[in-house]
Scaffold this motif. Structure first.
Motif, PDB file in Angstrom:
ATOM      1  N   UNK A 124       0.855  -1.360   0.017  1.00  0.00           N
ATOM      2  CA  UNK A 124       0.380   0.127   0.165  1.00  0.00           C
ATOM      3  C   UNK A 124       0.879   1.176  -0.005  1.00  0.00           C
ATOM      4  N   UNK A 125       1.012   1.973  -1.199  1.00  0.00           N
ATOM      5  CA  UNK A 125       2.077   2.990  -1.437  1.00  0.00           C
ATOM      6  C   UNK A 125       1.460   4.272  -0.767  1.00  0.00           C
ATOM      7  N   UNK A 126       2.472   5.190  -0.486  1.00  0.00           N
ATOM      8  CA  UNK A 126       2.013   6.501   0.047  1.00  0.00           C
ATOM      9  C   UNK A 126       1.511   7.279  -1.479  1.00  0.00           C
ATOM     10  N   UNK A 127       2.155   6.827  -2.380  1.00  0.00           N
ATOM     11  CA  UNK A 127       1.514   7.362  -3.441  1.00  0.00           C
ATOM     12  C   UNK A 127       0.045   7.653  -3.930  1.00  0.00           C
ATOM     13  N   UNK A 128      -0.630   6.551  -3.367  1.00  0.00           N
ATOM     14  CA  UNK A 128      -2.083   6.431  -3.554  1.00  0.00           C
ATOM     15  C   UNK A 128      -2.848   6.935  -2.323  1.00  0.00           C
ATOM     16  N   UNK A 129      -2.245   6.671  -1.058  1.00  0.00           N
ATOM     17  CA  UNK A 129      -3.003   6.944   0.071  1.00  0.00           C
ATOM     18  C   UNK A 129      -1.680   7.782   1.118  1.00  0.00           C
ATOM     19  N   UNK A 130      -1.885   9.136   1.137  1.00  0.00           N
ATOM     20  CA  UNK A 130      -1.067   9.777   1.560  1.00  0.00           C
ATOM     21  C   UNK A 130      -0.996   9.524   3.206  1.00  0.00           C
ATOM     22  N   UNK A 131      -2.229   9.725   3.784  1.00  0.00           N
ATOM     23  CA  UNK A 131      -2.124   9.576   5.423  1.00  0.00           C
ATOM     24  C   UNK A 131      -2.029   8.025   5.792  1.00  0.00           C
ATOM     25  N   UNK A 132      -1.250   8.055   6.955  1.00  0.00           N
ATOM     26  CA  UNK A 132      -0.801   6.539   7.553  1.00  0.00           C
ATOM     27  C   UNK A 132      -2.117   5.894   7.912  1.00  0.00           C
ATOM     28  N   UNK A 133      -3.113   6.699   8.613  1.00  0.00           N
ATOM     29  CA  UNK A 133      -4.232   5.978   8.987  1.00  0.00           C
ATOM     30  C   UNK A 133      -5.106   5.416   7.940  1.00  0.00           C
ATOM     31  N   UNK A 134      -4.945   6.060   6.662  1.00  0.00           N
ATOM     32  CA  UNK A 134      -5.709   5.582   5.401  1.00  0.00           C
ATOM     33  C   UNK A 134      -5.027   4.235   5.173  1.00  0.00           C
ATOM     34  N   UNK A 135      -3.711   4.221   5.030  1.00  0.00           N
ATOM     35  CA  UNK A 135      -2.878   2.953   4.652  1.00  0.00           C
ATOM     36  C   UNK A 135      -3.327   2.132   5.718  1.00  0.00           C
ATOM     37  N   UNK A 136      -3.292   2.123   6.818  1.00  0.00           N
ATOM     38  CA  UNK A 136      -3.470   1.277   7.995  1.00  0.00           C
ATOM     39  C   UNK A 136      -4.837   0.702   8.031  1.00  0.00           C
ATOM     40  N   UNK A 137      -5.823   1.413   7.398  1.00  0.00           N
ATOM     41  CA  UNK A 137      -7.154   0.845   7.514  1.00  0.00           C
ATOM     42  C   UNK A 137      -7.185   0.060   6.264  1.00  0.00           C
ATOM     43  N   UNK A 138      -6.676   0.288   5.058  1.00  0.00           N
ATOM     44  CA  UNK A 138      -6.764  -0.793   3.986  1.00  0.00           C
ATOM     45  C   UNK A 138      -6.052  -2.010   4.491  1.00  0.00           C
ATOM     46  N   UNK A 139      -4.954  -2.043   4.883  1.00  0.00           N
ATOM     47  CA  UNK A 139      -4.197  -3.232   5.355  1.00  0.00           C
ATOM     48  C   UNK A 139      -4.990  -3.967   6.468  1.00  0.00           C
TER      49      UNK A 139
END
Length: 119
Positions: A51-66
């Protein structure tokens, strides 16, 4: 009783493990996500996440997806074929709500189950 844990043995951990999946994968895709798979020599499936920062800038968004992907895998692990799976987030994934995300991911899991039954 069936265990629904997500232990260390169910994860792809090293770059070499990820690389083997990226070489010649079976693909199931939507515009927001891709699920790659490659058969392994084990008796159980394993999961890796990108889950790249390129598509989800905020850490909490990346964490939600994961978190959603891990939970889906954990619940489906006994129906999945013995493959190494890599989840790849793409552009537009942030716009999906949790219900739509789960439904889309479920379709990708079903596609890989059908592909494994054919081969």
């Amino acid at each position: 009783m069936v265990k629904l844990n997500f232990s260390r043995e169910l994860r792809l951990l090293t770059p070499l493990q990820f690389k083997s999946v990226f070489e010649q994968p079976f693909r199931a895709s939507t515009p927001e996500m891709t699920l790659l798979a490659r058969q392994n020599n084990l008796t159980h499936p394993r999961l890796g996440l990108t889950v790249a920062k390129k598509h989800l800038k905020r850490a909490h968004d990346r964490n939600r997806v994961k978190r959603l992907v891990r939970e889906s895998f954990r619940l489906r692990q006994h129906q999945l074929p013995a493959c190494d799976f890599v989840f790849v987030a793409k552009g537009g994934i942030a716009k999906l709500d949790n219900v739509t995300f789960r439904q889309t991911l479920e379709k990708l899991w079903q596609r890989h189950i059908r592909l494994a039954q054919k081969s």
